[in-house]
Structure formats: structure tokens, C-alpha cells
Design a protein around this motif. Structure first.
Motif, PDB file in Angstrom:
ATOM      1  N   CYS A  17      54.395  56.958  24.791  1.00  0.00           N
ATOM      2  CA  CYS A  17      55.590  56.201  24.407  1.00  0.00           C
ATOM      3  C   CYS A  17      56.683  56.338  25.455  1.00  0.00           C
ATOM      4  CB  CYS A  17      56.107  56.694  23.050  1.00  0.00           C
ATOM      5  SG  CYS A  17      55.053  56.291  21.634  1.00  0.00           S
ATOM      6  N   TRP A  18      56.852  57.542  25.967  1.00  0.00           N
ATOM      7  CA  TRP A  18      57.877  57.784  26.976  1.00  0.00           C
ATOM      8  C   TRP A  18      57.592  56.988  28.255  1.00  0.00           C
ATOM      9  CZ3 TRP A  18      62.620  59.394  27.595  1.00  0.00           C
ATOM     10  CH2 TRP A  18      63.074  59.781  28.858  1.00  0.00           C
ATOM     11  N   ASP A  19      56.325  56.970  28.665  1.00  0.00           N
ATOM     12  CA  ASP A  19      55.952  56.218  29.872  1.00  0.00           C
ATOM     13  C   ASP A  19      56.228  54.722  29.699  1.00  0.00           C
ATOM     14  OD1 ASP A  19      55.113  58.531  31.085  1.00  0.00           O
ATOM     15  OD2 ASP A  19      52.995  58.272  30.572  1.00  0.00           O
ATOM     16  N   TYR A  20      55.887  54.178  28.519  1.00  0.00           N
ATOM     17  CA  TYR A  20      56.179  52.768  28.220  1.00  0.00           C
ATOM     18  C   TYR A  20      57.680  52.505  28.295  1.00  0.00           C
ATOM     19  CZ  TYR A  20      51.603  51.093  26.554  1.00  0.00           C
ATOM     20  OH  TYR A  20      50.299  50.668  26.467  1.00  0.00           O
ATOM     21  N   LEU A  21      58.453  53.414  27.681  1.00  0.00           N
ATOM     22  CA  LEU A  21      59.905  53.229  27.615  1.00  0.00           C
ATOM     23  C   LEU A  21      60.533  53.242  29.000  1.00  0.00           C
ATOM     24  CD1 LEU A  21      62.454  52.964  25.868  1.00  0.00           C
ATOM     25  CD2 LEU A  21      62.532  55.464  25.753  1.00  0.00           C
ATOM     26  N   ILE A  22      60.131  54.198  29.822  1.00  0.00           N
ATOM     27  CA  ILE A  22      60.683  54.311  31.174  1.00  0.00           C
ATOM     28  C   ILE A  22      60.351  53.068  31.997  1.00  0.00           C
ATOM     29  CG2 ILE A  22      60.477  55.562  33.350  1.00  0.00           C
ATOM     30  CD1 ILE A  22      62.240  56.914  31.260  1.00  0.00           C
ATOM     31  N   GLN A  23      59.172  52.506  31.769  1.00  0.00           N
ATOM     32  CA  GLN A  23      58.755  51.332  32.537  1.00  0.00           C
ATOM     33  C   GLN A  23      59.561  50.096  32.184  1.00  0.00           C
ATOM     34  OE1 GLN A  23      54.602  50.384  32.202  1.00  0.00           O
ATOM     35  NE2 GLN A  23      54.812  48.425  33.250  1.00  0.00           N
ATOM     36  N   ILE A  24      59.841  49.895  30.896  1.00  0.00           N
ATOM     37  CA  ILE A  24      60.439  48.625  30.460  1.00  0.00           C
ATOM     38  C   ILE A  24      61.954  48.709  30.266  1.00  0.00           C
ATOM     39  CG2 ILE A  24      60.279  48.901  27.944  1.00  0.00           C
ATOM     40  CD1 ILE A  24      59.152  46.042  27.866  1.00  0.00           C
ATOM     41  N   PHE A 187      65.798  48.907  18.854  1.00  0.00           N
ATOM     42  CA  PHE A 187      65.109  49.364  17.646  1.00  0.00           C
ATOM     43  C   PHE A 187      63.693  48.790  17.586  1.00  0.00           C
ATOM     44  CE2 PHE A 187      63.952  48.379  13.207  1.00  0.00           C
ATOM     45  CZ  PHE A 187      63.846  49.673  12.714  1.00  0.00           C
ATOM     46  N   TYR A 188      63.588  47.474  17.779  1.00  0.00           N
ATOM     47  CA  TYR A 188      62.275  46.825  17.737  1.00  0.00           C
ATOM     48  C   TYR A 188      61.430  47.205  18.945  1.00  0.00           C
ATOM     49  CZ  TYR A 188      64.060  44.040  13.881  1.00  0.00           C
ATOM     50  OH  TYR A 188      64.571  43.645  12.684  1.00  0.00           O
ATOM     51  N   LEU A 189      62.094  47.464  20.073  1.00  0.00           N
ATOM     52  CA  LEU A 189      61.359  47.888  21.259  1.00  0.00           C
ATOM     53  C   LEU A 189      60.657  49.218  21.008  1.00  0.00           C
ATOM     54  CD1 LEU A 189      60.689  47.559  24.293  1.00  0.00           C
ATOM     55  CD2 LEU A 189      62.793  48.823  24.772  1.00  0.00           C
ATOM     56  N   LEU A 190      61.351  50.157  20.381  1.00  0.00           N
ATOM     57  CA  LEU A 190      60.754  51.455  20.082  1.00  0.00           C
ATOM     58  C   LEU A 190      59.578  51.322  19.116  1.00  0.00           C
ATOM     59  CD1 LEU A 190      63.958  53.674  19.746  1.00  0.00           C
ATOM     60  CD2 LEU A 190      62.348  53.591  21.653  1.00  0.00           C
ATOM     61  N   ILE A 191      59.722  50.420  18.133  1.00  0.00           N
ATOM     62  CA  ILE A 191      58.619  50.184  17.201  1.00  0.00           C
ATOM     63  C   ILE A 191      57.415  49.612  17.950  1.00  0.00           C
ATOM     64  CG2 ILE A 191      57.835  48.789  15.244  1.00  0.00           C
ATOM     65  CD1 ILE A 191      60.627  48.991  14.085  1.00  0.00           C
ATOM     66  N   GLY A 192      57.673  48.649  18.819  1.00  0.00           N
ATOM     67  CA  GLY A 192      56.589  48.050  19.602  1.00  0.00           C
ATOM     68  C   GLY A 192      55.919  49.060  20.512  1.00  0.00           C
ATOM     69  N   ILE A 193      56.706  49.927  21.131  1.00  0.00           N
ATOM     70  CA  ILE A 193      56.152  50.959  22.006  1.00  0.00           C
ATOM     71  C   ILE A 193      55.266  51.913  21.210  1.00  0.00           C
ATOM     72  CG2 ILE A 193      56.796  53.013  23.316  1.00  0.00           C
ATOM     73  CD1 ILE A 193      59.151  51.446  24.437  1.00  0.00           C
ATOM     74  N   LEU A 194      55.733  52.306  20.021  1.00  0.00           N
ATOM     75  CA  LEU A 194      54.952  53.211  19.183  1.00  0.00           C
ATOM     76  C   LEU A 194      53.631  52.567  18.755  1.00  0.00           C
ATOM     77  CD1 LEU A 194      54.675  55.855  17.640  1.00  0.00           C
ATOM     78  CD2 LEU A 194      55.960  54.824  15.755  1.00  0.00           C
ATOM     79  N   TYR A 231      54.877  39.680  15.225  1.00  0.00           N
ATOM     80  CA  TYR A 231      55.918  39.461  16.220  1.00  0.00           C
ATOM     81  C   TYR A 231      57.277  39.666  15.549  1.00  0.00           C
ATOM     82  CZ  TYR A 231      57.992  37.558  20.486  1.00  0.00           C
ATOM     83  OH  TYR A 231      58.679  37.401  21.661  1.00  0.00           O
ATOM     84  N   ALA A 232      57.793  40.889  15.615  1.00  0.00           N
ATOM     85  CA  ALA A 232      59.077  41.197  14.975  1.00  0.00           C
ATOM     86  C   ALA A 232      60.246  40.902  15.901  1.00  0.00           C
ATOM     87  CB  ALA A 232      59.117  42.656  14.536  1.00  0.00           C
ATOM     88  N   GLY A 234      61.159  40.034  20.411  1.00  0.00           N
ATOM     89  CA  GLY A 234      60.616  39.814  21.744  1.00  0.00           C
ATOM     90  C   GLY A 234      60.401  41.097  22.520  1.00  0.00           C
ATOM     91  N   GLY A 235      61.383  41.990  22.459  1.00  0.00           N
ATOM     92  CA  GLY A 235      61.267  43.249  23.182  1.00  0.00           C
ATOM     93  C   GLY A 235      60.164  44.124  22.641  1.00  0.00           C
ATOM     94  N   GLY A 236      60.008  44.155  21.329  1.00  0.00           N
ATOM     95  CA  GLY A 236      58.981  44.990  20.724  1.00  0.00           C
ATOM     96  C   GLY A 236      57.583  44.452  20.922  1.00  0.00           C
ATOM     97  N   ALA A 237      57.442  43.141  21.093  1.00  0.00           N
ATOM     98  CA  ALA A 237      56.121  42.539  21.244  1.00  0.00           C
ATOM     99  C   ALA A 237      55.511  42.828  22.605  1.00  0.00           C
ATOM    100  CB  ALA A 237      56.210  41.026  21.035  1.00  0.00           C
ATOM    101  N   ILE A 238      56.324  43.013  23.614  1.00  0.00           N
ATOM    102  CA  ILE A 238      55.813  43.172  24.973  1.00  0.00           C
ATOM    103  C   ILE A 238      54.977  44.447  25.147  1.00  0.00           C
ATOM    104  CG2 ILE A 238      56.500  43.534  27.388  1.00  0.00           C
ATOM    105  CD1 ILE A 238      58.757  41.490  26.804  1.00  0.00           C
TER     106      ILE A 238
END
Length: 300
Positions: A17-24, A187-194, A231-232, A234-238
Motif C-alpha cells: 500500500c505504501w509503495d502504491y501511495l508513494i507512486q501516485i 479517502f477513496y484513493l486509500l480505499i483503492g490502494i488497499l 468505481y467509487a 477516479g483516484g481510487g479506481a486507478i
């Protein structure tokens, strides 16, 4: 898989999750800064100028302006209603609304950073084609089947829009807007990353590969239909799609997911219901689904 195995895998899950977050995250911040900056322009006036030309030019212009619009569907609908009341044809307005609900500067930048240049460009091309086609088709439909009857037209046309000036840029307000956007999208980005990390670690890649085998029409249809409930934001879907692509999801299936998902969420559809008839919204969703499958088959 045992309970102890799941417990031992939690550090790996958090690291993924951390690697995804740092990338995006950098792309998320850049997208928010650019998007919020665009809101300080006289957006309604700009749209009115370009969608009041000849039919084809109006539709093409509406598609391009819609994709660079920083507004969400809830922010776009009031603009569209105002333009319609001012005498603008409904066809370019549908084009503008379709394009803006499927693509914006934030989504493009985040797709660029989260998945890659090819998918970001493919999304833009797909949105442009879909929005232009549906706009041109709308010219041939009777207005009574598209717009609700209780929408009144202004007697002075677009005079009230043409006389507007742009908003004054206020640094404090700009930073507050950026912070609010970061909270909502984050918020949605973190859900998508998880969810993406869970798929990568716990879902066998063979399952994903079998479900989304590149080039198969049923896999693209499945991806398009999957975009409706999953698809909740845009940021979380990526990160979610990125994870499924790493597991074997094809480009065409991913594109179909990206096309259907943003426009079929309850929030944009309920906003669109303020102007358009239920019959038209059903037709819009069906055409969107068919278009996503065709584009997914082309982009494999």
C-alpha cells in the motif's frame, strides 16, 4: 492459507500500500493544484462561447472543454442547466457533460502516473470519441425525449452569461479548496490502494487472468459491468485497475472499466436526472456500455 499466514502477510500488505501511495501521490497533488486553479476562470462564459457555434464545431469544442473541466458532475450540472436555459442546444451540452464526467485534468495526471502514458492517452481518445458521437446523435432525437418539461428558457438568451467576469484569485480560498479536494479524493484513493494490494497479495493471478483474458469480448463485458459497482472514485479506481492489470487484466478490459465506471455511479446519474428524462438516461447508459465494449475490443 492459515490465519497465521494472513497475520504474517500484513506487513507485506502495508508495504505494498505504501509503495502504491508513494507512486501516485505526487500526481494526485499536481492534478488537484491544476484542477482547482481552473475553477478561478469564467468557466460558464468560456463554455457558452464555444458551444454556440455550428453543430459539429460545438460538439467537438464541448468534448475538449469537458475533458479539461475541473468540475465534478455535481458542479457541471448547474453550468449545463444554466447554458440550456440561455438557449444553447442540448447536443453540445450532453457532449460537455459526458466528457467532463469521464475525464478531467486530475484523472489524466493520475492515470499517467499510476498506470502509464498509453492508458492515459487511450482514455482521452475514448472519451473524446464517445462524447462526440453521443452529441451528434442527440441532434437527431426529439427534445421532448431528452430534457424534462419543467426547464424554462431565459427570455434574454445568454446575455447574463456573456456579461460575467472571471473569479478573483484568492490564495487562501485556493488552498482551502485544494485541501478539501485532497480529503475527498484521498479517502477513496486509500480505499483503492488497499483493494489493489489485497488483489495483488491474496487473489491468485490465474483467477484474474482467466476473468480478464485480453481480447475476449466476455472479459471486456465483465470489466465494463464490474465498473458499475466498483468505481467509487477516479483516484481510487486507478490503483485498483493497476493491480488487476499486473495480475493479467488486459488493456481493453481496463479501458472498458474506466469508461463505464465514472458515468454510471449513483451520484452523477442522480445529478443528471435534474435535467434529463429517465428514458434518455437509460439510453445513455446502454450506449455507454456498448461503446465501452467496442473500444475495449479495439484497444487490446
Amino acid at each position: 492459507m492459515t490465519l497465521q499466514w494472513f497475520i504474517d502477510s500484513i506487513p507485506i500488505l502495508l508495504m505494498t500500500c505504501w509503495d502504491y501511495l508513494i507512486q501516485i501521490l505526487p500526481y494526485l497533488l499536481i492534478g488537484i493544484l491544476i484542477g482547482e486553479l481552473l475553477k478561478f476562470t469564467s468557466w460558464t462564459k468560456i463554455v457558452y462561447k464555444w458551444v454556440s457555434k455550428s453543430p459539429f464545431i460545438s460538439v467537438v469544442s464541448a468534448s475538449i472543454i469537458g475533458m479539461v473541466s475541473p468540475l465534478c458532475t455535481y458542479g457541471t450540472i448547474p453550468v449545463v442547466i444554466e447554458l440550456y436555459k440561455s438557449g444553447v442546444s442540448v447536443a453540445p451540452l450532453i457532449t460537455f457533460l459526458s466528457a467532463s464526467s469521464l475525464m478531467n485534468p486530475q484523472l489524466f495526471i493520475m492515470t499517467l502516473g499510476g498506470i502509464g502514458v498509453e492508458m492515459a492517452v487511450a482514455r482521452i481518445i475514448a472519451v473524446f470519441i464517445f462524447s462526440v458521437i453521443i452529441g451528434m446523435l442527440t441532434y437527431f432525437l426529439p427534445k421532448k425525449y431528452i430534457v424534462k418539461k419543467n426547464i424554462e428558457i431565459y427570455e434574454n438568451g445568454g446575455t447574463n452569461i456573456s456579461s460575467r467576469g472571471k473569479k478573483i484569485f484568492i490564495v487562501k480560498q485556493y488552498l482551502l479548496n485544494c485541501f478539501e479536494q485532497l480529503k475527498n479524493v484521498g479517502f477513496y484513493l486509500l480505499i483503492g490502494i488497499l483493494l489493489g494490494a489485497i488483489i495483488q497479495l491474496y487473489i491468485p493471478s490465474k483467477w484474474v487472468l482467466d476473468s480478464f483474458q485480453a481480447g475476449r469480448i466476455q472479459s471486456i463485458l465483465f470489466a465494463a459491468l464490474l465498473g458499475i459497482p466498483m468505481y467509487a472514485c477516479g483516484g481510487g479506481a486507478i490503483p485498483l485497475v493497476r493491480s488487476m492489470m499486473d495480475q493479467g487484466m488486459g488493456n481493453g478490459a481496463a479501458l472498458a472499466f474506466f469508461i463505464v465506471g465514472p458515468a454510471t455511479r449513483p451520484t452523477p446519474l442522480s445529478a443528471m436526472a435534474a435535467l434529463f428524462t429517465p428514458l434518455f438516461l437509460v439510453g445513455y447508459c446502454v450506449f455507454l456500455l456498448i461503446s465501452s465494449i467496442i473500444m475495449g475490443l479495439v484497444y487490446v
